[in-house]
Design an enzyme around this catalytic site. Structure first.
Site, PDB file in Angstrom:
ATOM      1  N   GLU A 156       9.022   1.255  11.546  1.00 37.32           N
ATOM      2  CA  GLU A 156      10.108   2.127  11.702  1.00 37.32           C
ATOM      3  C   GLU A 156       9.433   3.349  11.849  1.00 37.32           C
ATOM      4  O   GLU A 156       8.476   3.793  11.030  1.00 37.32           O
ATOM      5  CB  GLU A 156      10.978   2.160  10.315  1.00 37.32           C
ATOM      6  CG  GLU A 156      12.121   2.936  10.520  1.00 37.32           C
ATOM      7  CD  GLU A 156      12.101   4.161  10.061  1.00 37.32           C
ATOM      8  OE1 GLU A 156      11.690   4.954  10.999  1.00 37.32           O
ATOM      9  OE2 GLU A 156      12.294   4.575   8.950  1.00 37.32           O
ATOM     10  N   GLU A 189       9.566  15.389  15.892  1.00 36.08           N
ATOM     11  CA  GLU A 189       9.917  15.348  14.488  1.00 36.08           C
ATOM     12  C   GLU A 189       9.372  16.264  13.588  1.00 36.08           C
ATOM     13  O   GLU A 189       7.923  16.051  13.311  1.00 36.08           O
ATOM     14  CB  GLU A 189       9.909  13.890  13.839  1.00 36.08           C
ATOM     15  CG  GLU A 189      10.280  13.859  12.616  1.00 36.08           C
ATOM     16  CD  GLU A 189      10.804  12.064  12.594  1.00 36.08           C
ATOM     17  OE1 GLU A 189      10.555  11.408  13.391  1.00 36.08           O
ATOM     18  OE2 GLU A 189      11.240  12.132  11.372  1.00 36.08           O
ATOM     19  N   LYS A 204       1.002  -1.245  -0.005  1.00 40.54           N
ATOM     20  CA  LYS A 204       0.003   0.007   0.193  1.00 40.54           C
ATOM     21  C   LYS A 204       0.853   1.442   0.073  1.00 40.54           C
ATOM     22  O   LYS A 204       1.559   1.519   1.255  1.00 40.54           O
ATOM     23  CB  LYS A 204      -0.783  -0.095   1.301  1.00 40.54           C
ATOM     24  CG  LYS A 204      -2.235   0.775   1.007  1.00 40.54           C
ATOM     25  CD  LYS A 204      -2.445   2.073   0.591  1.00 40.54           C
ATOM     26  CE  LYS A 204      -2.394   2.831   2.059  1.00 40.54           C
ATOM     27  NZ  LYS A 204      -2.347   4.356   1.522  1.00 40.54           N
ATOM     28  N   CYS A 223      13.587  10.086   8.073  1.00 40.81           N
ATOM     29  CA  CYS A 223      13.402   9.563   9.671  1.00 40.81           C
ATOM     30  C   CYS A 223      14.554   9.971  10.487  1.00 40.81           C
ATOM     31  O   CYS A 223      14.380   9.952  11.716  1.00 40.81           O
ATOM     32  CB  CYS A 223      12.802   8.398   9.663  1.00 40.81           C
ATOM     33  SG  CYS A 223      11.235   7.917   8.707  1.00 40.81           S
TER      34      CYS A 223
END
Lengths: 149, 525
Positions: free
Chosen positions: B281, B421, B207, B320
């Protein structure tokens, strides 16, 4: 639009976001938010039908949105994250957007977004945070904060 | 990774000396054209979504829609999982040599079409084409080759329990697995997950992110003939409509996800209902620690460290492991930061299709809005803005794109811009007095995915690298992502390791045959 009976609140919602909540609740029933952290669509509020996302002891209820014309909407965040957020007041807004993890507004072409402001003195007092908090030095003098649990 | 010069092709706009501007996909002279519409890819063919609905896909470069993509839902996911199981018996029994050959052929096909894929990826995501040419696509190519090699070289085990009893350990694929891909490296992140899964003999339902749903289909168009029908299935759509049904599907054997913490928890919640493994992750807030001896000389190493400081702007900060917290030892702070800011000022922002452009567009409008909201909170918290801090308007057709200035804030580690983040080109900068304080600040975060350490002292580099609680500590380097170096998180950054042959373990079962070669009974009955 927050609970008028419980004094200062940590979280509020804009009219645009409220309108979206009314619309989504009319389809999905009662809703809640969980504030996300981490990469990609992180650092954003995720909106789910109540019962879809399992909150637990690692979470804190930071407030309940009372949006006219629909159910109350509880707003959660992980406790560890809240340690860094507790000096800010959050307003859930709505912007044009696309992806959002599994948050349910994405197919509408919209995305909930957090806007923040620092708590004022009265709010800090009310939340028991008035003591030796923030004032940020202009020149960085880093003081390690306690490691989060 | 090395930035390489590309040959001249027809340019759509004036190029800087020595650079190339690729034509917008689908226009005259372009190296790639997207189709006007992409369906789901299920069972070896493109099939319309069950809903009959499509969603528009804009390019972050200009903000204009350039294709429409299937709005998949649970029905499409069901079909894709079913197609995967139909293909699995034969695929799982192919020899490792056959599968390795296929992976190598995929890599070759990608290599032959490097420019096409790189330009498609830039148009899809907004990142500069110099990165897709030199990093995204070459790394993806190498990833297929790496796992082609790993699966050939993998061995099972034989344990001699006693003279007559032997335990054989075989690796077996899991079955049909689900993979949910992020939008920051749409092709590379897909390949990070696909290569080990396919190498191990699994079938995949993938996906893509709804922000970047199309470039994977450009890749699929190149390699479709190399994979048996049903081995790789792609269902596009929104997270809630297609991602959640995939993650919660009761007939997948594993789910892999890259994204953020709340969705990561939901995926674990679903996995717990189905008792399947997950790999996650989930990002980080990576410290980049510069010790004083970096500035002992103003030499090539110092220059390298300044590039390390500036790496927060790579991929517009949408990584990331973005080194979004710079920790600079106080004794060199003023001079090093001044030099670092000068380097940041040289980051060229412009048309992502220009090979001289160093920073392109954020991937979506909501990402842009989120970054701007963090700039606002940074200012409110009292962080000092040293450079940037605004949306960038690049003029012309780029005015509709999602551009942000490279931004540096000076502040303290307890501020939210140091803890969350932002996923944008926003650096949070602070200082530390000595080794202990530096490590303490580096570790004062909920996350532990990446980190950087810079020092001329090998022992200091080693000690710091071991002391920082992160799965990847770049030491005197940053932002290298070679296959064969394990990548994954400590703390809230996730579960599992990618990019290394140990990833095969995340896509395999262990079958133990416990065999007795004894002639007589055990003697109990």
């Amino acid at each position: 639009m927050t609970d008028p009976t419980s004094g200062p609140s940590r979280v509020d919602v804009t009219e645009a976001a409220a309108e979206m909540l009314r619309h989504l609740a009319s389809i999905n029933g009662q809703l809640m938010f969980h504030q996300s952290g981490g990469c990609c669509d992180g650092s954003s509020p995720m909106c789910y039908p109540v019962g879809m996302f399992r909150t637990g002891g690692s979470d804190i209820l930071i407030g309940t949105l009372h949006v006219e014309g629909t159910y109350p909407v509880e707003v959660y965040m992980s406790r560890s994250q809240f340690e860094y957020w507790k000096y800010t007041h959050l307003t859930i807004d709505l912007v044009d957007g696309r992806g959002s993890g599994f948050s349910i507004e994405a197919p509408e072409g919209k995305r909930f977004l957090i806007r923040s402001r620092m708590l004022d003195d009265a709010e800090l007092e009310a939340f028991g945070l008035a003591a030796p908090v923030v004032p940020t030095p202009a020149v960085p003098t880093p003081t390690p904060t306690p490691a989060p649990a | 990774m090395t930035i390489i010069d590309r040959p001249e092709t027809e340019a759509a706009a004036p190029a800087a000396p020595g650079s190339t501007v690729y034509a917008n996909p689908g226009t005259a002279g372009a190296v790639v054209a997207f189709k006007p519409r992409y369906d789901n890819y299920i069972g070896g063919e493109y099939v319309p979504p069950a809903s009959g609905q499509y969603f528009q896909n804009p390019t972050p470069v200009t903000g204009q829609n350039f294709t429409e993509v299937a709005r998949g839902n649970a029905t499409d996911v069901d079909r894709a999982v079913e197609a995967g199981w139909k293909a699995f018996p034969a695929w799982s029994k192919t020899s490792v040599a056959e599968r390795a050959v296929i992976l190598n052929k995929i890599a070759d096909r990608m290599e032959q079409n490097l420019e096409l894929l790189a330009v498609a990826e830039t148009w899809e995501n907004g990142k500069p084409v110099r990165e897709t040419l030199a990093a995204d696509i070459p790394l993806a190519i190498d990833h297929f080759r790496y796992f082609a090699g790993c699966i050939r070289a993998q061995e099972g085990g034989i344990s001699e329990i006693d003279n007559d009893t032997i335990a054989y350990h075989f690796h077996e694929p899991l079955g049909v697995v689900g993979q949910i891909i992020p939008w920051n490296f749409p092709i590379l992140m897909a390949v990070w997950k696909l290569a080990p899964a396919l190498a191990a003999g699994n079938c995949v339902v993938l996906k893509p992110a709804e922000q970047t749903p199309a470039s994977i289909h450009v890749l699929m168009g190149l390699i479709e003939d190399l994979l048996p029908a049903g081995v790789l299935n792609i269902v596009n759509g929104f997270g809630i409509e297609a991602g959640a049904p995939l993650a919660s599907h009761n007939n997948i054997r594993k789910i892999a996800f890259t994204g953020e913490t709340t969705t990561g928890r939901l995926i674990m919640q679903y996995a717990s209902e189905n008792l399947i493994p997950v790999t996650l992750e989930l990002g980080g807030k990576s410290p980049n620690v510069f010790f004083a001896d970096v500035a002992d000389e103003k030499d090539s190493f110092y220059d390298k460290a300044l590039e390390g400081f500036t790496f927060f702007a790579l991929n517009q900060g949408e990584v990331c492991t973005c080194p979004s917290r710079a920790l600079v030892q106080r004794s060199i702070y003023d001079g090093f930061v001044a030099d670092g800011l000068e380097r940041v000022s040289k980051v060229k922002q412009g048309n992502p299709l220009d090979t001289s452009t160093m920073i392109g567009a954020q991937a979506s409008n909501d990402q842009l809005e989120k970054i701007l909201s963090y700039m606002d909170i940074g200012k409110q918290e009292g962080a000092k803005l040293l450079t940037g801090g605004e949306r960038a308007d690049l003029g012309g057709e780029l005015s509709g794109g999602f551009y942000v200035q490279p931004t540096v804030f000076e502040g303290v580690n307890s501020m939210r811009i140091f803890q969350e983040e932002i996923f944008g080109p926003v650096l949070a900068l602070t200082s530390f007095d000595d080794y202990d304080e530096g490590i303490s600040i580096a570790n004062d975060t909920l996350y532990g995915l990446g980190a950087g350490v810079w020092s001329r002292s090998g022992s200091q580099l080693y000690r710091a690298g071991r002391a920082i609680q992160a799965g990847r500590v770049w030491s005197n380097t940053y932002h290298q992502y070679p296959a064969h170096a394990a990548f994954g998180g400590y703390k809230q950054s996730g579960i599992g390791r990618e990019n290394h042959r140990m990833m095969l373990d995340h896509y395999q079962q262990t079958k133990n045959l416990l065999v007795s070669y004894a002639d007589g009974p055990m003697g109990f009955f």
